[in-house]
Scaffold this motif. Structure first.
Motif, PDB file in Angstrom:
ATOM      1  N   MET A   1       0.829  -1.203   0.000  1.00 57.63           N
ATOM      2  CA  MET A   1       0.000   0.000   0.000  1.00 57.63           C
ATOM      3  C   MET A   1       0.867   1.259   0.000  1.00 57.63           C
ATOM      4  SD  MET A   1      -3.377  -0.620   0.137  1.00 57.63           S
ATOM      5  CE  MET A   1      -4.508  -1.976   0.464  1.00 57.63           C
ATOM      6  N   VAL A   2       1.931   1.257   0.774  1.00 63.93           N
ATOM      7  CA  VAL A   2       2.831   2.406   0.826  1.00 63.93           C
ATOM      8  C   VAL A   2       3.468   2.633  -0.544  1.00 63.93           C
ATOM      9  CG1 VAL A   2       4.983   3.284   1.814  1.00 63.93           C
ATOM     10  CG2 VAL A   2       3.266   2.244   3.305  1.00 63.93           C
ATOM     11  N   ASP A   3       3.921   1.565  -1.180  1.00 65.04           N
ATOM     12  CA  ASP A   3       4.520   1.712  -2.515  1.00 65.04           C
ATOM     13  C   ASP A   3       3.499   2.253  -3.520  1.00 65.04           C
ATOM     14  OD1 ASP A   3       6.942   0.796  -1.609  1.00 65.04           O
ATOM     15  OD2 ASP A   3       6.727  -1.233  -2.418  1.00 65.04           O
ATOM     16  N   HIS A   4       2.262   1.810  -3.408  1.00 63.74           N
ATOM     17  CA  HIS A   4       1.222   2.272  -4.321  1.00 63.74           C
ATOM     18  C   HIS A   4       0.945   3.762  -4.143  1.00 63.74           C
ATOM     19  CE1 HIS A   4      -2.618   2.503  -6.456  1.00 63.74           C
ATOM     20  NE2 HIS A   4      -3.130   3.059  -5.362  1.00 63.74           N
ATOM     21  N   TYR A   5       0.758   4.182  -2.899  1.00 63.34           N
ATOM     22  CA  TYR A   5       0.351   5.564  -2.662  1.00 63.34           C
ATOM     23  C   TYR A   5       1.510   6.550  -2.733  1.00 63.34           C
ATOM     24  CZ  TYR A   5      -4.435   4.329  -1.394  1.00 63.34           C
ATOM     25  OH  TYR A   5      -5.736   3.905  -1.436  1.00 63.34           O
ATOM     26  N   ARG A   6       2.690   6.132  -2.307  1.00 64.28           N
ATOM     27  CA  ARG A   6       3.801   7.085  -2.247  1.00 64.28           C
ATOM     28  C   ARG A   6       4.684   7.063  -3.487  1.00 64.28           C
ATOM     29  NH1 ARG A   6       6.365   7.222   3.725  1.00 64.28           N
ATOM     30  NH2 ARG A   6       7.258   9.097   2.816  1.00 64.28           N
ATOM     31  N   LYS A   7       4.720   5.918  -4.180  1.00 62.48           N
ATOM     32  CA  LYS A   7       5.605   5.798  -5.341  1.00 62.48           C
ATOM     33  C   LYS A   7       4.855   5.539  -6.641  1.00 62.48           C
ATOM     34  CE  LYS A   7       9.179   3.600  -2.460  1.00 62.48           C
ATOM     35  NZ  LYS A   7       9.997   2.343  -2.302  1.00 62.48           N
ATOM     36  N   GLY A   8       3.547   5.286  -6.525  1.00 57.91           N
ATOM     37  CA  GLY A   8       2.796   4.925  -7.710  1.00 57.91           C
ATOM     38  C   GLY A   8       3.182   3.573  -8.272  1.00 57.91           C
ATOM     39  N   ASP A   9       3.730   2.716  -7.427  1.00 59.03           N
ATOM     40  CA  ASP A   9       4.219   1.403  -7.848  1.00 59.03           C
ATOM     41  C   ASP A   9       3.215   0.323  -7.424  1.00 59.03           C
ATOM     42  OD1 ASP A   9       5.551  -0.940  -8.410  1.00 59.03           O
ATOM     43  OD2 ASP A   9       7.333  -0.488  -7.199  1.00 59.03           O
ATOM     44  N   PRO A  10       2.542  -0.338  -8.379  1.00 59.20           N
ATOM     45  CA  PRO A  10       1.533  -1.339  -8.027  1.00 59.20           C
ATOM     46  C   PRO A  10       2.088  -2.746  -7.850  1.00 59.20           C
ATOM     47  CG  PRO A  10       1.539  -1.048 -10.393  1.00 59.20           C
ATOM     48  CD  PRO A  10       2.610  -0.124  -9.850  1.00 59.20           C
ATOM     49  N   THR A  11       3.402  -2.924  -7.963  1.00 60.06           N
ATOM     50  CA  THR A  11       3.988  -4.268  -7.960  1.00 60.06           C
ATOM     51  C   THR A  11       3.632  -5.041  -6.692  1.00 60.06           C
ATOM     52  OG1 THR A  11       5.845  -3.433  -9.274  1.00 60.06           O
ATOM     53  CG2 THR A  11       6.121  -5.587  -8.213  1.00 60.06           C
TER      54      THR A  11
END
Length: 391
Positions: free
Chosen positions: A314-324
């Motif tokens: 979730m942090v990667d999605h919201y802060r980096k735009g990374d859905p991996t």
């Protein structure tokens, strides 16, 4: 109401995820169908692997755990009347476990949510997830009294346990379920008595399994294997203590302090896994996706590993735009879940007496125990699983 992550279930998994995300600036709403007092009244597991303890520290709710939790460097397995120690710290290069009751852990998480102004809605009835299949924006509905409320969100996380609505909302042609139900149960007693041992004692006895555990130096938790036909009413305190003492090695039986039970319950044993743990914008975590027998202390700890993977995703999605991380959540979580299942299944088969076991099965079980304590490699494998495999 609008939030980023809607969480169903206000137990340890849901509260921990909410707390961790909040600290990263990600909004959550937690919906819990019971009252806070009810949640805090549940008596559950108390052995935390080192990875779970680190998550509590990252969530800034570890002060009481670190001050009051019992650090255990090992535990005993007793069979043939003798105790054999598993040196967790020595076998794993310094890793230990913390004995700290789930009730206290949940209380700490509630206090953490209160401190940060987290939104936890109690007594939320008829919670229902909607539009999580990609057709529209996800939202949750719930009822408080006669009023129906709605929470719009980006993602829904089901931390609502084995009987919750989250898993059953996934289409049947998508969900694959794996299960085995064991023909035995655990009768557990909580008593305000000093523990018989500073560390846990697991017992393999011809009368059945037993476990000596603790919550603190003045609060003990004991278990004996029972049948699925037993009820709590069948077991007076006197009968329980007599049966426990009969199964313990002599040194423990001679020193145990008995007393009135504070809580008494019977838990059936099952192994269960649901795959996948993500369906589009709906994610499953903890008991909503998997159940283990309590023998290997993996239940709460497996839930914590789910939260670890989901939190970072979730942090990667919201802060980096990374859905991996979100795309790989189910795969990564299930890889560790199945390892926990294997270990719990192995510990359960190793330590219990099964009603359908024949002489060959019992002889193999004894041979397995003899081998375990004659092999450094075998003991190391047990120890590294017990303290927690890497995330």
């Amino acid at each position: 109401m609008r939030t980023q992550v809607g969480i169903i279930g206000g137990g340890p998994s849901g509260l921990l995820l909410s707390q961790l995300l909040h600290l990263q600036g990600i909004d959550t709403v937690v919906l819990e169908r019971h009252s806070r007092d009810y949640v805090l009244g549940r008596i559950r597991a108390g052995v935390l692997e080192h990875g779970f303890a680190d998550l509590m520290r990252e969530a800034q709710v570890s002060d009481r755990m670190d001050a009051e939790g019992e650090i255990h460097d090992g535990f005993d397995i007793a069979y043939d009347g003798k105790r054999h120690r598993v040196d967790l710290k020595g076998l794993t290069g310094g890793n230990t476990v913390i004995v700290y009751g789930q009730t206290e852990l949940t209380r700490d998480l509630y206090e953490g949510r209160d401190r940060l102004g987290g939104v936890v809605v109690h007594n939320a009835e008829d919670v229902t997830p909607h539009a999580f299949d990609g057709n529209g924006s996800p939202y949750l509905t719930y009822r408080l009294g006669e009023a129906v409320h709605r929470v719009d969100c980006d993602f829904i996380v089901g931390c609502d346990g084995f009987h919750g609505v989250s898993r059953t909302s996934i289409p049947k042609d998508v969900l694959k379920e794996y299960e085995t139900v064991y023909p035995i149960g655990w009768l557990g007693v909580l008593s305000r008595t000093p523990p018989v041992s500073k560390e846990l004692i697991y017992v393999n006895h011809e009368r059945g399994f037993a476990l000596c555990s603790l919550r603190s130096q003045v609060l003990s938790r004991y278990y004996v294997q029972c049948t699925l036909d037993d009820s709590v009413e069948d077991w007076s305190d006197e009968r329980f203590w007599a049966e426990l003492i009969a199964r313990l090695p002599e040194d423990a039986a001679a020193t145990i302090v008995t007393g009135p039970s504070i809580e008494k319950s019977i838990a059936p044993l099952r192994s269960y896994v649901a795959e996948p743990m993500r369906y589009r914008n709906l994610f499953l975590a903890g008991d909503a996706a998997h159940i283990v027998p309590p023998t290997g202390a993996r239940g709460l700890n497996s839930a914590a590993s789910d939260i670890y993977y989901l939190y970072h995703a979730m942090v990667d999605h919201y802060r980096k735009g990374d859905p991996t991380g979100l795309d790989r959540y189910s795969e990564r979580a299930l890889a560790r879940v199945w390892k926990g299942q294997r270990f719990s299944w192995w510990m359960t088969r190793l330590l219990h007496r099964f009603p359908d076991a024949n002489d060959f099965d019992r002889r193999l079980q004894k041979t397995e125990l003899d081998y375990l304590f004659s092999s450094q490699a075998a003991m190391q494998s047990l120890a590294e699983n017990y303290v927690g495999l890497p995330f």
